[in-house]
Scaffold this motif. Structure first.
Motif, PDB file in Angstrom:
ATOM      1  N   THR A 299       0.870  -1.409  -0.383  1.00  0.00           N
ATOM      2  CA  THR A 299       0.189   0.381   0.233  1.00  0.00           C
ATOM      3  C   THR A 299       0.799   1.518   0.114  1.00  0.00           C
ATOM      4  O   THR A 299       0.907   2.237  -0.573  1.00  0.00           O
ATOM      5  N   SER A 364      -0.529  -4.627  -4.592  1.00  0.00           N
ATOM      6  CA  SER A 364      -1.718  -4.230  -3.386  1.00  0.00           C
ATOM      7  C   SER A 364      -3.092  -5.155  -2.706  1.00  0.00           C
ATOM      8  O   SER A 364      -2.737  -6.277  -2.183  1.00  0.00           O
ATOM      9  N   ARG A 365      -3.505  -5.382  -4.063  1.00  0.00           N
ATOM     10  CA  ARG A 365      -4.228  -6.013  -4.628  1.00  0.00           C
ATOM     11  C   ARG A 365      -4.113  -7.315  -4.526  1.00  0.00           C
ATOM     12  O   ARG A 365      -4.452  -8.313  -3.498  1.00  0.00           O
ATOM     13  N   LEU A 368      -3.441  -8.124  -0.479  1.00  0.00           N
ATOM     14  CA  LEU A 368      -4.180  -8.031   0.098  1.00  0.00           C
ATOM     15  C   LEU A 368      -5.133 -10.097   0.186  1.00  0.00           C
ATOM     16  O   LEU A 368      -5.493 -10.456   1.230  1.00  0.00           O
TER      17      LEU A 368
END
Length: 464
Positions: A299, A364-365, A368
């Protein structure tokens, strides 16, 4: 002058912002309790107290050696040190860099270079010393986001170190108990061979007395050889376990053969396994912490990429002295000063910057999803290993009762055979049943302890 102060003040006001998304830890599913943990003791898992519960000083010593000398652990420590060094560098990038320099030069001039030509000085000497400072004004948070990302990477490396420690201790304990289980199986097979040898002696005695047959003798001898054939296989497994333990402790494979050769039975009493809430387990497991910190780093790197859409401001300064003679250095007339405010803005490269931002967002995805998957896998491991542990305990209890009955059956069959009430086939079947059941009971005891170690790894934090 007023205009300069206004611009400077505006720059420092802008320095408080940082572009890109601010990180927020995602929420995770936390069941109120483990379904399989309802039959266990409530409370928090304490690793040190857990291993002490086995009351095995040699096991405790091997665990200490593993944590002190294992090479996989040394690799994890080195990676942590590397992350710490990178964080220090990222932090220093936020502050001015200072450079000290000095030079001395002498140039011979050709006649044409002299002023007037052919009559001026033919040599020029130049001496220079100075200190230069350069500072990137982090107006849009590029350097702060980079530091934020690297700090998260350091924390992830620390969590990785904890994961390796738990995994290695679990591997060491599993190898140790596998060794003790194999040694006990070896002893059981030896006892079975002795038992079957006694039956062979009885059959041969009956043959000598005219009450037996060659067929019974051959079958009895074949049974002894078949059971004895298990001993080399078990011995190979015993040596392999010893070699594995030695390597885990950072030693050559044969280093612990003498230490581990004396057979020690599997522990009779096992430590209790306290199982707290799934949320506590997730907060304790270092692999979950590592995944969460890598999400934070990803992030922050979005912010680093986003900052490239905005100009970079660099403040540079030089304080020095330039003279034609060393005696004039550092004198007032030789003083040299320069202050520069530089602007670097790749606004024509907008599409490429946007592509880097999209790539950072995809990272970032992915981070996650990795974190969410790690949470689910951790919950799955804990539930599954608790179930396996409970089922292994139930199986062990049934096998212990079966072994007691099988032993009684052998004693009755031998008596009846000696009395001539049954044939050797019935005695052989009873002995085979007893041998098989006793071997299964030893294996089951080993499985119970290994399942307990797996539960420890799931609750404290070692995936896989």
């Amino acid at each position: 002058m007023l205009k300069a102060f206004t611009i400077t003040g505006l720059l420092f006001l802008l320095a408080g912002c940082a572009v890109g998304p601010d990180y927020e830890k995602p929420s995770t599913p936390e069941p109120a309790e483990f379904e399989a943990g309802r039959q266990t003791v409530a409370g928090e898992m304490n690793p040190q107290r857990f291993w002490q519960g086995f009351d095995d000083p040699l096991l405790a010593q091997l665990i200490d050696q593993t944590l002190a000398a294992n090479h996989d652990l040394a690799i994890a420590v080195a990676r942590y040190d590397r992350a710490a060094a990178l964080l220090y560098g990222a932090e220093r990038n936020q502050w001015p860099s200072l450079t000290a320099s000095g030079s001395a030069s002498e140039q011979h001039l050709a006649d044409i270079e002299q002023s007037p030509p052919g009559t001026g000085p033919d040599r020029i000497q130049r001496y220079q010393v100075g200190v230069a400072a350069e500072w990137e004004l982090d107006l849009f948070g590029r350097l702060r986001r980079a530091t934020e990302a690297q700090r998260a990477e350091l924390e992830a490396a620390g969590a990785d170190l904890g994961t390796v420690q738990v995994a290695l201790v679990g591997q060491l304990a599993s190898s140790y108990f596998e060794l003790r289980g194999l040694q006990q199986q070896y002893r059981v097979v030896q006892q079975s061979v002795e038992l079957q040898q006694q039956s062979l002696d009885i059959v041969e005695a009956r043959l000598d007395a005219g009450r037996g047959t060659d067929f019974d003798v051959v079958r009895a001898r074949a049974q002894v050889e078949r059971t004895s054939a298990e001993l080399p296989r078990l011995q190979a497994g015993i040596r392999a376990a010893m070699h594995r333990i030695a390597v885990l402790t950072g030693q050559p494979p044969v280093a612990l053969v003498d230490t581990l050769s004396p057979a020690v039975g599997l522990p009779e009493a096992l430590p209790e396994i306290p199982v707290d809430t799934p949320g506590d387990v997730l907060r304790r497991r270092p692999d979950i912490a590592a995944a969460e910190r890598r999400l934070a780093a990803a992030t922050a790197r979005e912010g680093v990429a986003t900052a490239d859409l905005f100009p970079r401001f660099t403040l540079a300064g030089l304080l020095g002295s330039v003279a034609a003679d060393t005696s004039d250095l550092l004198s007032g007339p030789a003083e040299s000063r320069r202050v520069v405010l530089g602007i670097d803005w790749t606004f024509l490269d907008h599409d490429r910057v946007r592509a880097r931002i999209e790539a950072a967002g995809a990272d970032s995805r992915a981070a996650l999803a990795s974190y969410q998957q790690a949470v689910l896998v951790a919950l799955e491991e804990a539930e599954t290993r608790l179930v396996r542990y409970q089922q292994a305990q139930e199986r062990e209890g049934r096998l212990e009762r079966a072994m007691a009955d099988a032993e009684t059956a052998v004693e009755l069959a031998r008596t009846r055979y000696e009395q001539g009430l049954i044939g050797y086939f019935e005695l052989l079947a009873a002995e085979q049943e007893f041998t098989t059941t006793r071997d299964q009971a030893v294996r089951s005891r080993t499985e119970v302890i290994l399942a307990m170690v797996d539960v420890y790894r799931a609750l404290v934090g070692a995936p896989g």
